[in-house]
Design a protein around this motif. Sequence first.
Motif, mmCIF file in Angstrom:
data_model
loop_
_atom_site.group_PDB
_atom_site.id
_atom_site.type_symbol
_atom_site.label_atom_id
_atom_site.label_comp_id
_atom_site.label_asym_id
_atom_site.label_seq_id
_atom_site.Cartn_x
_atom_site.Cartn_y
_atom_site.Cartn_z
ATOM 1 N N ARG A 130 64.910 4.958 44.774
ATOM 2 C CA ARG A 130 64.898 5.757 46.048
ATOM 3 C C ARG A 130 66.308 5.215 46.094
ATOM 4 O O ARG A 130 66.735 6.273 46.719
ATOM 5 C CB ARG A 130 64.703 4.621 46.643
ATOM 6 N N ALA A 131 67.446 3.825 45.357
ATOM 7 C CA ALA A 131 68.559 3.936 45.547
ATOM 8 C C ALA A 131 69.016 5.387 45.774
ATOM 9 O O ALA A 131 70.920 5.481 46.144
ATOM 10 C CB ALA A 131 68.947 2.418 45.603
ATOM 11 N N ALA A 132 68.670 6.238 44.755
ATOM 12 C CA ALA A 132 69.476 7.511 43.760
ATOM 13 C C ALA A 132 69.357 8.948 44.171
ATOM 14 O O ALA A 132 69.756 9.410 43.847
ATOM 15 C CB ALA A 132 69.602 7.274 42.635
ATOM 16 N N LEU A 133 68.513 9.023 45.372
ATOM 17 C CA LEU A 133 68.004 9.645 45.803
ATOM 18 C C LEU A 133 68.904 10.944 46.741
ATOM 19 O O LEU A 133 69.025 11.919 45.883
ATOM 20 C CB LEU A 133 66.395 9.754 47.087
ATOM 21 N N PRO A 134 69.571 10.073 46.832
ATOM 22 C CA PRO A 134 70.776 11.109 48.002
ATOM 23 C C PRO A 134 71.551 11.909 46.710
ATOM 24 O O PRO A 134 71.955 12.919 46.793
ATOM 25 C CB PRO A 134 71.645 9.899 48.937
ATOM 26 N N LEU A 135 71.765 10.384 45.603
ATOM 27 C CA LEU A 135 72.314 11.448 44.453
ATOM 28 C C LEU A 135 72.377 12.380 43.407
ATOM 29 O O LEU A 135 72.889 13.235 43.087
ATOM 30 C CB LEU A 135 73.200 10.048 43.736
ATOM 31 N N LEU A 136 70.601 12.388 43.398
ATOM 32 C CA LEU A 136 69.415 12.771 43.048
ATOM 33 C C LEU A 136 69.957 14.105 43.485
ATOM 34 O O LEU A 136 69.684 15.252 42.983
ATOM 35 C CB LEU A 136 68.703 12.189 43.025
ATOM 36 N N GLU A 137 69.711 14.521 44.930
ATOM 37 C CA GLU A 137 69.468 15.489 45.516
ATOM 38 C C GLU A 137 71.252 15.788 45.119
ATOM 39 O O GLU A 137 71.226 17.987 45.216
ATOM 40 C CB GLU A 137 69.328 15.658 47.233
ATOM 41 N N ALA A 138 72.431 15.393 45.569
ATOM 42 C CA ALA A 138 73.376 16.046 45.367
ATOM 43 C C ALA A 138 74.039 16.945 44.015
ATOM 44 O O ALA A 138 74.389 17.980 44.121
ATOM 45 C CB ALA A 138 74.312 15.000 45.715
ATOM 46 N N ARG A 139 73.540 16.357 43.032
ATOM 47 C CA ARG A 139 73.420 16.325 42.161
ATOM 48 C C ARG A 139 72.411 18.119 41.661
ATOM 49 O O ARG A 139 72.484 19.116 40.738
ATOM 50 C CB ARG A 139 72.777 15.729 40.457
ATOM 51 N N THR A 140 71.681 17.326 42.175
ATOM 52 C CA THR A 140 69.847 18.450 42.107
ATOM 53 C C THR A 140 70.626 20.161 42.514
ATOM 54 O O THR A 140 70.922 21.324 42.102
ATOM 55 C CB THR A 140 68.621 18.331 42.511
ATOM 56 N N GLU A 141 70.757 20.062 43.696
ATOM 57 C CA GLU A 141 71.941 21.207 45.114
ATOM 58 C C GLU A 141 72.736 21.316 43.971
ATOM 59 O O GLU A 141 73.100 22.700 43.895
ATOM 60 C CB GLU A 141 72.741 20.202 45.661
ATOM 61 N N ALA A 142 73.644 20.373 43.052
ATOM 62 C CA ALA A 142 74.990 21.279 42.339
ATOM 63 C C ALA A 142 74.718 21.520 41.480
ATOM 64 O O ALA A 142 74.920 22.878 40.667
ATOM 65 C CB ALA A 142 75.816 19.536 42.283
ATOM 66 N N ILE A 143 73.747 21.722 40.392
ATOM 67 C CA ILE A 143 73.062 21.948 39.005
ATOM 68 C C ILE A 143 72.795 23.681 39.405
ATOM 69 O O ILE A 143 72.143 24.633 39.012
ATOM 70 C CB ILE A 143 71.953 21.450 38.340
ATOM 71 N N ARG A 144 72.430 23.963 41.195
ATOM 72 C CA ARG A 144 71.356 25.174 41.365
ATOM 73 C C ARG A 144 72.372 26.867 40.756
ATOM 74 O O ARG A 144 71.284 26.862 39.266
ATOM 75 C CB ARG A 144 71.004 24.940 42.215
ATOM 76 N N THR A 149 72.716 30.851 37.302
ATOM 77 C CA THR A 149 73.330 32.046 35.642
ATOM 78 C C THR A 149 72.297 31.360 34.976
ATOM 79 O O THR A 149 71.934 33.146 34.145
ATOM 80 C CB THR A 149 74.429 31.312 35.392
ATOM 81 N N VAL A 150 71.833 30.918 33.863
ATOM 82 C CA VAL A 150 71.091 31.097 32.758
ATOM 83 C C VAL A 150 69.732 32.139 33.510
ATOM 84 O O VAL A 150 69.270 32.627 32.200
ATOM 85 C CB VAL A 150 70.553 29.372 33.062
ATOM 86 N N THR A 151 69.510 31.579 34.000
ATOM 87 C CA THR A 151 68.434 32.326 34.533
ATOM 88 C C THR A 151 68.653 34.022 34.506
ATOM 89 O O THR A 151 68.033 35.009 33.388
ATOM 90 C CB THR A 151 67.006 32.218 35.817
ATOM 91 N N LEU A 152 69.852 34.721 35.206
ATOM 92 C CA LEU A 152 69.822 35.731 35.671
ATOM 93 C C LEU A 152 70.219 36.477 34.104
ATOM 94 O O LEU A 152 70.251 37.349 33.973
ATOM 95 C CB LEU A 152 70.836 36.212 36.580
ATOM 96 N N GLN A 153 71.482 35.384 33.116
ATOM 97 C CA GLN A 153 72.066 36.024 31.994
ATOM 98 C C GLN A 153 70.785 36.431 30.977
ATOM 99 O O GLN A 153 70.880 37.115 29.938
ATOM 100 C CB GLN A 153 72.483 34.985 31.539
ATOM 101 N N GLY A 154 69.739 34.964 31.188
ATOM 102 C CA GLY A 154 68.573 35.199 30.446
ATOM 103 C C GLY A 154 68.063 36.697 30.763
ATOM 104 O O GLY A 154 67.352 37.150 29.749
ATOM 105 N N VAL A 155 67.739 36.759 31.378
ATOM 106 C CA VAL A 155 66.996 38.349 32.317
ATOM 107 C C VAL A 155 67.185 39.421 31.840
ATOM 108 O O VAL A 155 66.962 40.410 30.260
ATOM 109 C CB VAL A 155 66.872 38.477 33.415
ATOM 110 N N ALA A 156 68.796 39.539 32.005
ATOM 111 C CA ALA A 156 69.558 40.980 31.329
ATOM 112 C C ALA A 156 69.371 40.776 29.893
ATOM 113 O O ALA A 156 69.142 41.835 29.112
ATOM 114 C CB ALA A 156 70.845 40.309 32.181
ATOM 115 N N ALA A 157 69.460 39.799 28.724
ATOM 116 C CA ALA A 157 69.919 39.565 27.640
ATOM 117 C C ALA A 157 68.189 39.738 27.232
ATOM 118 O O ALA A 157 67.814 40.820 26.123
ATOM 119 C CB ALA A 157 70.049 38.334 27.300
ATOM 120 N N LEU A 158 67.276 39.242 28.279
ATOM 121 C CA LEU A 158 66.151 39.152 26.760
ATOM 122 C C LEU A 158 65.613 41.208 27.614
ATOM 123 O O LEU A 158 64.610 41.995 26.982
ATOM 124 C CB LEU A 158 65.046 38.843 28.075
ATOM 125 N N ALA A 159 66.325 41.653 28.884
ATOM 126 C CA ALA A 159 65.691 43.028 28.838
ATOM 127 C C ALA A 159 66.699 43.543 28.061
ATOM 128 O O ALA A 159 65.579 44.722 27.396
ATOM 129 C CB ALA A 159 66.754 43.807 30.183
#
Lengths: 848, 169
Positions: A130-144, A149-159
Amino acid sequence: MVLAGAISLALALGLLVEMGREIAREIDALATANSDNTQWSLAQTDVELLALDDAIDVALVVDDAEVDADTLRQVRSRFDIFYSRVSILRSSPIFASVREDPVAVEALSRIEAFLAETIPLIDADDAGLRAALPLLEARTEAIRPDVRTVTLQGVAALAREADDQRTGVASTLSLVSKITAALFFVMVVLVALLAHFVRKERTRAYQEGRTRARLASIISTSLDAIVVADQEGRVLEFNPAAEKIFGYARDEAMGARMEDLIVPEHHREAHVAGMKRYQATGERHVIGKGRVQLEARRKSGDIFPVELSISSAETRKGEVFISYARDISHQVAAERELIKARDEAVAGEKAKADLIAVMSHEMRTPLNGMLGTLDLLDTGERPPKEREYLDIIRASGRQLLYHVDTVLEISRAEAGKIVLAEEPFSLPALVRELVESQRGVAEHRGNALSYLVETGGTDHVLGDPTRVRQVLLNLLGNAIKFTRNGAIAVEAERLDDSEMIEFRVIDDGIGIDAADLDRVFEDFVTLDTSYTRSVGGTGLGLGIVRRLVKAMGGQIGVESTKGEGSLFRVRLPLPSIVRSATPSDRPETAADGVSEAAVVAPMKVLIVEDNRINRIVLRDLLEQDGHAVDEAHDGQQGVDMAARTSYDIVLMDISMPVLDGVAATRAIRADEARGTRLPIVALTAHAAAVDKERFRAAGVDDILVKPISRQGLRAVLAGFSHKGMRTGAPAAATPAVLDRAQLDDLGSALGAGKLAELLAAFRAEMTDAVETITSRLARGEVDFGLADAVHHAAGSAAMFGATALRGELVALEELIRRGDQPDPATGPGLRATWTSTEAALTGSAERG
Amino acid sequence: MTFCTLARSLTLASALFAAGAAAALEPAEGEVLLTVTGAIGQTNAGDAAEFDRALLEGLGTVVIETTTIWTDGLQTFEGVELVDLLAAIEAEGTNLRGIAHNDYAVDIPVADAVEGGPIVAFLRNGEAMSLRDKGPLWVIYPFDSSPDYQSETIYSRSIWQLDRIEVQP
């Protein structure tokens, strides 16, 4: 064709199999999907991060303790799910292409770093989380952005991967279409091949059917029995001819055993043993050995001979034996008949020959008695009629005796009883004598007779002269018999230095029909023509000739053309006994040694000849050479004409009516003035030595043997041409100093050595005799003692053929015995004649 | 194709348990890993059949060695054959609706549930699977044993993080 088809087929199949494998691989690759719904999985990473974010947001706003635990659990769950999804990206083979993209890898590594630093927060207790939730949210936002990128590059590679895969599928499909085309082609080829084979098979079946039909018809129409049996001997085939020959119906025979059907009982054991032996060892006695003659049995039990040929053949059911059998009972019976007939014929022939031999011999004795008794009858005292009858009886008797002798001769020859002499004789003399002896008969029929002996200097031969003469006489007699007004030649020639002498008797008479040529040497053959019939004969002559020639080791043959003449050819081995010292190729001719006589100066010639044809021939021959010719038709006329006219020479025929040649000659000589001598040449067909003697004694200077040839005539005339004809000495007027033929005869009879010996003695004796006679004449001691001496010398001269000398001696003897005084020139004449005779003798001796 | 081994290990005890289970399904005592609802003849929690680890193991387990398209290298999975699971709950449907913790859902035809077929795995390489590791339950087909198990449909049915099954008629 089939081989090429099979090879192309094999190649096509190989290709097909290889292509099939390729297709199978491709299909496998398509059938086994190596990917999940990857795009979805990839996008799901985004979704699941959002779900985590969402769960964190929910947890942040909740403050209820109980609900709080649940929201925290949600956060943890969502994190785990996201974690799980990322781990798939990191490890799954289906995302290998994504992991090769550098941008994606960079983003992925940042995501992994996020996960790594976040796990402690998630795994902490509820309070910690619970204490780490704000940090977790920030990190989650940051990694999006990185997840994005992985998703888009993957789509291209798979295509891209999908594109590659599609290209692969397209090439696979193209390969499939190629393989399908190839398959189609192979199928077409296969169908074509199949059609070809079907056609071939159909043709083969058709031909096989035809062959079978032909074979069946051959078997059924064969005249020979054909029986096919298996190894057990059971009949598999039995053709109509077999039914006929063996008497069994086909149905009866089929399946039955050969030995029960057609093998005779006494051969059955051997047959069975033979079959067993063949099956055990394969040893063949009859099978495949061609034709053999055996016995077979008919249904009726008859045993009969068959000609049998067995062959074997392999069939699907094993070896079979094919027998061809021919009923030869008729043939065998016919052979037996023939042998029997031959034996009987031989026996009959023998009996006949024996009978003939005995009969002939038994007939000969009484015949000889009869003929002998006839000779005892003094015909001179009989009336002419009776004399004529006796002559007929004698002639008939002699003819009968001749026939009997002929038959006996044949019998002897058949029995091999001909005994041959082996003695030396002169071939030219033999031929000449033979020819001369027949000349009269030949001329009687208007035939000209000539002879030619070419021995290459080997006149004296070893053999049986009597038999040779018999053979030639027979052939010559036939030639004369079957020729009228023609020419007949007798030739003898040594063949290429061999022992063989070839005699040829050639005529231009009636000839022999080609169909009869082979028969003429058979016994009792008299060719059936009216002419032959008129000639007659026993028909045994040539049969005897054939036997004699065979007995002497010779050969005989005949060539003839009907109407043109015949040529009988006899070859006999007559080896030469003396090689001539001076071999001469000069042929002996009727012209007595003169091969080519020149035309002499014109002479005035008197012909004394009763035969009109002979006169015409002689006149023509003489006039053609430029001589003047007078003719006298008989001896008396000749004497008269010789007295009236002065001739250079007289040609005097011997046998003539009114006055014969001998008497006419004597008359002319009697009228002749002393010192003159008209040359008189006797014309005769009878040239026996004793006759010649008689002619010369009568005053004949030379003898011309008929038929008269141009050459002979010229030679004789040449002998008298340059003589002082009316003034010449008798010796000079005598052309033939030496009768070589006479000498040859002597030589043949005695042998060359003996002759030389005798000749030496003769020359010594005659030299003495001539000397004695000459000196006694000179002294005028003319008495009967001288006549005896002259007579003796004349005999010696005659013996050795010293014709001229003998003539003079005989004339002298006559003169003395008549009591006349001899001419003073007689002595020197005798001496001169002897000198020339001696010279001739010397030449003769050299000649051999 | 890599080889595949299928081994069945059925202990005497589980056999006895299974005999007992035919009569009635014991209630789950541990953490519930799987909840089955729908057309089923056996329940232990209202209309549902709940399974904890022990209950699943009691149905008898099999081991599948195979590769998957989501993992690297040969894997060993141990779990209950789907056919045994359905027999235990006397399922009478034709379709199974599998639902995962991550809300993934897929239909699995009952016809797939055959002996030697798919299992509900709870061990991977001998270890229990966490949620992060696609656990706790993962439907695994013996992919390597047949090309038939290498299609996209089969992959889509290989649901991980399995939570519930609805047996549909």
